[in-house]
Design a protein around this motif. Structure first.
Motif, PDB file in Angstrom:
ATOM      1  N   LYS A 159      58.736 -18.043  23.402  1.00 29.22           N
ATOM      2  CA  LYS A 159      59.861 -17.072  24.149  1.00 29.22           C
ATOM      3  C   LYS A 159      60.629 -17.905  24.879  1.00 29.22           C
ATOM      4  O   LYS A 159      61.943 -17.577  24.861  1.00 29.22           O
ATOM      5  CB  LYS A 159      58.830 -16.152  24.907  1.00 29.22           C
ATOM      6  CG  LYS A 159      58.273 -15.227  24.154  1.00 29.22           C
ATOM      7  CD  LYS A 159      57.389 -14.403  25.104  1.00 29.22           C
ATOM      8  CE  LYS A 159      56.513 -13.488  24.268  1.00 29.22           C
ATOM      9  NZ  LYS A 159      55.722 -12.262  25.376  1.00 29.22           N
ATOM     10  N   SER A 160      60.405 -19.141  25.568  1.00 30.37           N
ATOM     11  CA  SER A 160      61.145 -19.764  26.206  1.00 30.37           C
ATOM     12  C   SER A 160      62.290 -20.609  25.357  1.00 30.37           C
ATOM     13  O   SER A 160      63.480 -20.885  25.829  1.00 30.37           O
ATOM     14  CB  SER A 160      60.547 -21.102  27.147  1.00 30.37           C
ATOM     15  OG  SER A 160      60.029 -22.025  26.443  1.00 30.37           O
ATOM     16  N   LEU A 161      61.834 -21.050  24.094  1.00 27.91           N
ATOM     17  CA  LEU A 161      62.659 -21.693  23.386  1.00 27.91           C
ATOM     18  C   LEU A 161      63.681 -20.755  22.674  1.00 27.91           C
ATOM     19  O   LEU A 161      64.716 -21.274  22.362  1.00 27.91           O
ATOM     20  CB  LEU A 161      61.915 -22.191  22.139  1.00 27.91           C
ATOM     21  CG  LEU A 161      60.778 -23.434  22.286  1.00 27.91           C
ATOM     22  CD1 LEU A 161      59.998 -23.981  21.226  1.00 27.91           C
ATOM     23  CD2 LEU A 161      61.789 -24.706  22.689  1.00 27.91           C
ATOM     24  N   PHE A 162      63.445 -19.511  22.700  1.00 26.66           N
ATOM     25  CA  PHE A 162      64.389 -18.556  22.175  1.00 26.66           C
ATOM     26  C   PHE A 162      64.649 -17.470  23.086  1.00 26.66           C
ATOM     27  O   PHE A 162      64.455 -16.317  22.901  1.00 26.66           O
ATOM     28  CB  PHE A 162      63.923 -17.646  20.663  1.00 26.66           C
ATOM     29  CG  PHE A 162      63.402 -18.859  19.662  1.00 26.66           C
ATOM     30  CD1 PHE A 162      64.689 -19.224  19.009  1.00 26.66           C
ATOM     31  CD2 PHE A 162      62.494 -19.259  19.471  1.00 26.66           C
ATOM     32  CE1 PHE A 162      64.382 -20.163  17.639  1.00 26.66           C
ATOM     33  CE2 PHE A 162      62.001 -20.340  17.978  1.00 26.66           C
ATOM     34  CZ  PHE A 162      63.042 -20.551  17.632  1.00 26.66           C
ATOM     35  N   LYS A 163      64.843 -17.926  24.376  1.00 28.79           N
ATOM     36  CA  LYS A 163      65.024 -17.104  25.559  1.00 28.79           C
ATOM     37  C   LYS A 163      66.258 -16.171  25.340  1.00 28.79           C
ATOM     38  O   LYS A 163      66.047 -14.987  26.144  1.00 28.79           O
ATOM     39  CB  LYS A 163      65.214 -17.981  26.833  1.00 28.79           C
ATOM     40  CG  LYS A 163      66.361 -18.922  26.810  1.00 28.79           C
ATOM     41  CD  LYS A 163      66.192 -19.744  27.979  1.00 28.79           C
ATOM     42  CE  LYS A 163      67.251 -20.749  28.406  1.00 28.79           C
ATOM     43  NZ  LYS A 163      66.965 -21.749  29.353  1.00 28.79           N
ATOM     44  N   LYS A 164      67.034 -16.523  24.649  1.00 28.01           N
ATOM     45  CA  LYS A 164      68.274 -15.532  24.590  1.00 28.01           C
ATOM     46  C   LYS A 164      67.973 -14.050  23.432  1.00 28.01           C
ATOM     47  O   LYS A 164      68.897 -13.355  23.393  1.00 28.01           O
ATOM     48  CB  LYS A 164      69.611 -16.239  24.173  1.00 28.01           C
ATOM     49  CG  LYS A 164      70.015 -17.193  25.030  1.00 28.01           C
ATOM     50  CD  LYS A 164      71.405 -17.695  24.939  1.00 28.01           C
ATOM     51  CE  LYS A 164      71.802 -18.736  26.164  1.00 28.01           C
ATOM     52  NZ  LYS A 164      73.212 -19.288  25.515  1.00 28.01           N
ATOM     53  N   GLU A 165      66.821 -14.587  22.807  1.00 30.68           N
ATOM     54  CA  GLU A 165      66.740 -13.355  21.673  1.00 30.68           C
ATOM     55  C   GLU A 165      66.006 -12.503  22.167  1.00 30.68           C
ATOM     56  O   GLU A 165      64.802 -12.414  22.909  1.00 30.68           O
ATOM     57  CB  GLU A 165      65.617 -14.291  20.600  1.00 30.68           C
ATOM     58  CG  GLU A 165      65.620 -13.511  19.326  1.00 30.68           C
ATOM     59  CD  GLU A 165      66.839 -13.644  18.401  1.00 30.68           C
ATOM     60  OE1 GLU A 165      66.829 -12.909  17.366  1.00 30.68           O
ATOM     61  OE2 GLU A 165      67.823 -14.282  19.159  1.00 30.68           O
ATOM     62  N   ARG A 166      66.269 -11.007  22.231  1.00 33.78           N
ATOM     63  CA  ARG A 166      65.693 -10.025  22.808  1.00 33.78           C
ATOM     64  C   ARG A 166      64.554  -9.658  21.641  1.00 33.78           C
ATOM     65  O   ARG A 166      64.882  -9.674  20.523  1.00 33.78           O
ATOM     66  CB  ARG A 166      66.654  -8.801  22.592  1.00 33.78           C
ATOM     67  CG  ARG A 166      67.738  -9.060  23.976  1.00 33.78           C
ATOM     68  CD  ARG A 166      68.829  -7.953  24.121  1.00 33.78           C
ATOM     69  NE  ARG A 166      69.613  -8.108  25.331  1.00 33.78           N
ATOM     70  CZ  ARG A 166      70.554  -7.166  25.399  1.00 33.78           C
ATOM     71  NH1 ARG A 166      70.680  -6.163  24.854  1.00 33.78           N
ATOM     72  NH2 ARG A 166      71.699  -7.323  26.453  1.00 33.78           N
ATOM     73  N   LYS A 167      63.616  -9.100  22.314  1.00 37.19           N
ATOM     74  CA  LYS A 167      62.230  -8.583  21.403  1.00 37.19           C
ATOM     75  C   LYS A 167      62.135  -9.693  20.247  1.00 37.19           C
ATOM     76  O   LYS A 167      62.070  -9.193  19.171  1.00 37.19           O
ATOM     77  CB  LYS A 167      62.775  -7.129  20.941  1.00 37.19           C
ATOM     78  CG  LYS A 167      62.897  -6.045  21.764  1.00 37.19           C
ATOM     79  CD  LYS A 167      63.236  -4.613  21.166  1.00 37.19           C
ATOM     80  CE  LYS A 167      63.447  -3.624  22.453  1.00 37.19           C
ATOM     81  NZ  LYS A 167      63.471  -2.458  21.681  1.00 37.19           N
TER      82      LYS A 167
END
Length: 216
Positions: free
Chosen positions: A98-106
């Motif tokens: 989640k931190s690696l793709f923190k801009k990704e919603r859901k």
């Protein structure tokens, strides 16, 4: 004297390469009785495997028996005995992803519990609803992340990651350009099935090169 314990020294890609070399010998044994041809194939495998890597004496003793396998059953036993020497893909948890793709919603996460880390050179999973692929590879003590959109249907082509001719999809990725508000897009064909792609990766440096190229 206590027996020396050899630490894992093979990357997953190394293991896949050894599998590939074993198949060369097994194919030769299955298709010809000419001892000179078989000897030549064994010599080629020795050159590509033993002479192309920097092994310690103990590591070479582990790999060397491949050259002399006599049938498929012996080859399968040899490959099974190599598995304890594989360095698995570094364990990564849901919070880290989640931190690696923190801009990704859901963010849709992969099923990490069922993943065999001794089978992958890089981590990848799809969100079919968004036609998006997420990819993660090790970078030093941390990870490097990449996401892109893919198009269907798949077509036949060469994968930019494993370099095999297979079913591929076009992956579109983008990075910020030098001018604020602009983006540079990259288009690459990669395996439609990332699990099969991992089975084909025999050179981890090509995967690293791909990641570095499309994230600049």
């Amino acid at each position: 004297m206590e027996k020396q314990i050899i630490q894992p020294f093979l990357t997953v890609a190394n293991y896949r390469f050894i599998e590939q070399q074993a198949e060369k010998i097994l194919q030769a044994l299955a298709t010809t009785k000419d001892k000179n041809v078989i000897l030549a194939v064994r010599g080629t495998v020795k050159s590509e495997l033993i002479d192309s890597f920097t092994w310690s004496d103990e590591e070479e003793k582990v790999v060397q028996p491949l050259i002399d396998i006599k049938d498929r059953a012996e080859g399968e036993v040899f490959l099974e005995q190599l598995k304890p020497y594989i360095i698995p893909f570094k364990s990564v948890g849901a919070n880290k992803l989640k931190s690696l793709f923190k801009k990704e919603r859901k963010l849709k996460l992969p099923n990490l519990e069922d993943m065999d880390l001794q089978q992958i050179s890089y981590l990848a999973w799809d969100d079919p609803g968004k036609q998006r692929r997420y990819m993660v590879m090790e970078q030093g003590e941390d990870f490097k992340a990449l996401k892109g959109t893919f198009t269907h249907p798949a077509t036949k082509g060469i994968c930019a990651l494993c370099n095999q001719h297979t079913e591929v999809v076009r992956l579109t990725t983008s990075v910020k350009g030098e001018v604020p508000g602009t983006f540079t897009k990259h288009y690459n064909y990669i395996c439609a099935n990332s699990q099969l792609c991992n089975q084909h990766v025999t050179d981890i440096e090509k995967v690293r090169t791909f990641f570095n190229r499309v994230t600049k």
